[in-house]
Design an enzyme around this catalytic site. Structure first.
Site, mmCIF file in Angstrom:
data_model
loop_
_atom_site.group_PDB
_atom_site.id
_atom_site.type_symbol
_atom_site.label_atom_id
_atom_site.label_comp_id
_atom_site.label_asym_id
_atom_site.label_seq_id
_atom_site.Cartn_x
_atom_site.Cartn_y
_atom_site.Cartn_z
ATOM 1 N N GLU A 310 16.327 59.120 27.619
ATOM 2 C CA GLU A 310 16.854 60.473 27.409
ATOM 3 C C GLU A 310 18.078 60.414 26.505
ATOM 4 O OE1 GLU A 310 15.729 63.255 30.947
ATOM 5 O OE2 GLU A 310 17.218 61.839 31.679
ATOM 6 N N CYS A 394 18.003 70.704 35.140
ATOM 7 C CA CYS A 394 19.360 70.748 34.602
ATOM 8 C C CYS A 394 19.507 71.764 33.476
ATOM 9 C CB CYS A 394 19.784 69.365 34.110
ATOM 10 S SG CYS A 394 18.585 68.556 33.045
#
Lengths: 629, 629
Positions: A310, A394
């Site tokens: 990520e 998120c």
């Protein structure tokens, strides 16, 4: 220099005001419903003993609720609504009720592993969740003046401060975020211990032996060693890059690892440097900024190309279709850029902030406010679609809190001046020369137009500099003050500074040229060789197959030299300026059954249409490209 | 129609003769030494009880030795050498000695798992290794007239035939290869049982329930179930695609799975169809051929783009840097193409054969004969280098046996004619009109030149058609017979057929135009959009950074319309025709610290040089590209 807080700014324009309204009326309720149906809210009730049942979802789900509280708080201030305020109070009551007698607050550990607190800082996100609680509390306090959540936050912060620190237990968050939150908490409470703890977390990181190395030796670690090893070891040895724990912040020169973590760390480091003036940290942040902006930044303001970590990979490695470019990472870049601007006063940081805001971050939410991207690729072969929520959620509340609070990125002030960083219609209440109030009003159709009318209304005539950001990309602009042409010399920081005594209803007309630009990527960015992107003002454009149905979409090419024109279309995508022109495309039928031809295939002329990148994937999951031939 | 065997063809030219000489003098001894030092030869001695010790290496390592025996046998016939002949005899003696009393021959199972024969046909390659033994035996018999290895092969084939078949045990090789080998064995022995067994293996494949599905139910399978499941299941269910066991051959229309296996299966299916005339198989092979040549073939004649399955993926998915394009797969394509030609008589199959031979297969071996590629990418960012051997060493002896036997792909004959398929200087002994011997002599500097002088020497004047393959890529050619211009009408099969009574020293002059061609890929091949490759005659060209050192190699572009010229350079790469011209390149320095520019960067003019693709990576592990902007 300080930012004007979101409470001092109103937005009243054609671009952002409708987005804030949708955020308030659609996104915030939608996200609350998601938090409710996925058990995120119930986890607090369960931890509070208000209802029975087991913890539901991922161990860091508390943070999504905290971010939602933050977003809802901003929105309540800008779009007051008694019904939503009571919803928010109800959620806050459950959060507060879940706080343990000693101040601890984390529903996963309270419900699942109450005896294993603070044993897996690397992975289990207790400090990260605490940070989002603190940010929510600060926002709620600033927006409503209510201190209930702030008190909860302070009790928890006091507990954390009593446990971790130079002469206490060694500790660091695996996922950064608490550092910048502690700085915010110190800001509203005046409690120096909180910023000291933030400084400890920022500067302790990357020293050896790391708390993460020690945690790797615990065979009974909550969450298990496998996940820990996956992120924190390579070839069996500790490797801190994933969480920027490979070097002390002062020694870091390359953006590495998980991009959101990196952005949050650099933001906090800038906060600390702003307070301490630590030149080693400032120099490191400059090096990191140069690394990301010169070698690791998508043209959209996306960062972190790889889904594997990520995060960051190598210089110039910026693939389009597989771009991760997480929405949260562009938001984190906005946080960092804003703090770099406050630290250095230069417009180049706001240029990047603006790019990320209008493109890589804004693309993360659909026009109707209920569809989200976690990843923001720069090309799609089709099949990418927006989701109404994620297991790891998120991004949705992160974009909601950004949209609700963009006013805070528009202006800055100091005793000597006011800085206009973003051109957004609305007002700002600044204070100059110690205590003179000045209302600044912007009227503009930016980003569709480069014309900005600024009215300056001081409560009494006052001398200060009005600093207008001239984007580095802007090759031509004109400024008039009360109708008279003003010099267009920008200063070393990239601002056009108008130093004068200001009187009520003084007007400044800024006209930024808004040509359609062809943007070329550095030749080491392999995927973009022979390609270019279109940009106009802060907006990067893209092509979708729905607008460009002829031939093989991948072969879409703009004819060299053919004029490109803009046209505002109020009917599509909420109203956007389209770019139209003549291009070419290849037709697969021209190949017959041949895989290879040795005569040059005919190019088919076609009309081409580009839309702003942020608006893609609002009309189905088709093909898309930012970089075309 | 039948191929002229390698024993009927001599090669005496500037291109292939030196490669055959290097193969004979360097590669064959080098590979024997590798087989010796890695325990591959010792495994046979151990299985024979001639030495003590455990099995060494991978369970299918026998096949590398068998392929080496095949290569060495061909070479002994073309390049007789008593010393090497005794080396070969010594290896064959060990292979023969390892044969078990019942005819079984596989050193892994004999040494490691003697009670577990034939229990894991899907993975453990017993039948595959047997096939390579049979091919070696046939080659050794043809080259030397010695029957020792042929007898060994027949005893093993008889054992296999006694076990597997329609009314016997159900069985199939996981890795094809034995099918075409059995056809060869039947060819030299006249034993119809062998071709019947080959037909059984070809036509039993893909029917349900498969032997592979049954083997998946064996928890004690030698080699373990994990590897088996990895290759033969998806989401827990049987999936035969990896080994082309998903459908009966008559129903297959798409090339799938492991590319070498696919090529060997299709080759055998063509052999069977050649014998039986089975139109369902012929139609399926045509569909498979169209699929690979129209949608899944690299311009180099490479097949199988993915390292994941060492094989095929999706239509038009032909990545350059990550191209797997195994050397063995291009060799397998040559086998298949040759058989498709024999089946259908059309030159288009030989066109593909020629492309694979001069490019994707030949690139698999270094000019000095001791460096090998397993993968043959069409671009490299640097760091790819040749190895002197591999743990899984299928490719080195495969390219050795191909080089040693290329004569067999050059000509075909029937009662009515002689087909000249490859333009290679040397001679061929054909037989036409029942029993009339005809010597055909080619003098040519092909592929550097398109001029070919063919002398036809029949033992007595005889009428037949001399069929010259005119490559489909060739837009212009001229033929003269004894100096007189001949018609240049090709027939439906793509040949220029010269029907006449031939006398001693009749000459044919063929002049094929050899322009430098720019080749364009189908627009659905995403990686090649806006790019082209250079080809001249059968040779695909590439650029290496050693010849093109200016600027950023990845940005190398040929100037549209600028002339390209050829120049033979005897000093480099063993003597090659280079393509030279004017191109452009981007210079990273022109970007300064910018990642993106909005003015078009200057292109830097530069001289560019391309070399034949087969010769890349003989001067270090630099950057390379076939497709340029």
């Amino acid at each position: 220099m300080r930012s004007l807080p979101f409470t001092a700014v109103t937005i009243n324009d054609r671009f952002w005001a409708p987005r804030q309204q949708t955020n308030s009326e659609v996104t915030i309720p939608h996200e609350l419903a998601q938090c409710q149906t996925t058990g995120r809210i119930d986890n607090f009730a369960k931890a509070a003993g208000l209802m029975s049942g087991e913890f539901e979802g991922i161990f860091f789900n508390d943070s999504d609720v905290h971010k939602w509280v933050e977003a809802a708080s901003y929105t309540l201030q800008t779009h007051p609504n008694p019904e939503w305020e009571s919803d928010l109070d109800a959620v806050i009551a459950k959060i507060a009720a879940s706080q343990q007698p000693d101040g601890y607050l984390n529903t996963y550990f309270t419900l699942v592993a109450p005896t294993k607190r603070w044993q897996n800082l690397g992975i289990m996100h207790e400090l990260y969740c605490a940070g989002h609680l603190f940010e929510a509390a600060v926002a709620h306090y600033q927006a409503t003046g209510k201190s209930k959540l702030l008190d909860v936050a302070c009790r928890f912060a006091d507990l954390i401060d009593s446990i971790f620190g130079p002469d206490k237990q060694d500790g660091l968050p695996g996922h950064e975020g608490i550092e910048l939150a502690l700085v915010k908490l110190a800001g509203v409470t005046g409690e120096a211990r909180y910023s000291a703890l933030a400084e400890y977390f920022v500067t302790r990181r990357g020293h050896s032996p790391s708390v993460f190395e020690k945690e790797l030796e615990n065979p009974d670690i909550p969450g298990g060693l496998d996940a820990y090893r996956h992120h924190f070891t390579r070839d069996g040895n500790f490797e801190g890059h994933y969480a920027q724990a490979h070097l002390p912040i002062q020694k870091q020169t390359e953006c590495v690892g998980h991009a959101v973590r990196a952005m949050y760390l650099y933001s906090a480091a800038a906060d600390i440097a702003y307070q301490t003036g630590d030149t080693a940290i400032i120099n490191a942040l400059e090096a990191l900024w140069r690394n990301v902006t010169e070698k690791r930044l998508y043209v959209t303001g996306g960062v972190g190309p790889s889904g594997h970590n990520e995060g960051f990979t190598n210089d110039y490695e910026l693939p389009n279709v597989s771009a991760y470019a997480e929405t949260c990472a562009s938001i984190g870049l906005i946080f960092w850029a804003q703090r770099m601007f406050l630290l250095k006063g230069a417009s180049r940081f706001v240029d990047v902030l603006e790019t990320a805001l209008y493109n890589g971050a804004l693309s993360g939410i659909s026009l109707d406010g209920t569809g989200f991207f976690y990843q923001n690729p720069l090309a799609s072969h089709g099949g990418r679609h927006r989701d109404e929520w994620f297991g790891c959620a998120c991004c949705p509340p992160n974009i909601a809190r950004l949209l609700a609070s963009i006013g805070q990125y528009a202006y800055a002030e100091s005793d000597e001046g006011v800085w206009v960083n973003l051109y957004i219609g609305g007002t700002a209440d600044a204070t100059v020369a110690g205590d003179v109030s000045v209302k600044v009003t912007q009227e503009t159709d930016y980003p569709w137009s480069g014309d900005v009318k600024i009215t300056v209304d001081p409560e009494t005539p006052v001398t200060f500099g009005l600093n207008l950001r001239i984007p580095a990309r802007c090759d031509a602009f004109e400024v008039r003050v009360n109708g008279a042409v003003h010099t267009s010399e920008t200063n070393a920081n990239g601002y056009l500074s108008i130093q004068r005594q200001w009187h009520v209803k003084d007007t400044v007309h800024l006209t930024l040229a808004m040509p359609i630009e062809r943007v070329y990527a550095h030749p080491l960015v392999k995927e973009n060789l022979g390609r270019y992107a279109l940009r106009r003002g802060p907006l990067v454009y893209c092509f979708e197959d729905v607008d460009n149905p002829d031939g093989v979409f991948q072969t879409l090419s703009l004819v060299e030299g053919a004029p490109l024109e803009t046209a505002f279309d109020s009917e599509i995508l909420g109203g956007v300026t389209l770019i139209r022109g003549t291009g070419t495309v290849l037709d697969a039928a021209d190949w017959g059954h041949n895989l290879y031809l040795h005569s040059k295939p005919d190019l088919k002329r076609t009309d081409v249409t580009a839309i702003p990148y942020y608006a893609w994937c609002n009309r189905g999951a088709g093909q898309m490209a930012v970089w075309v031939l």
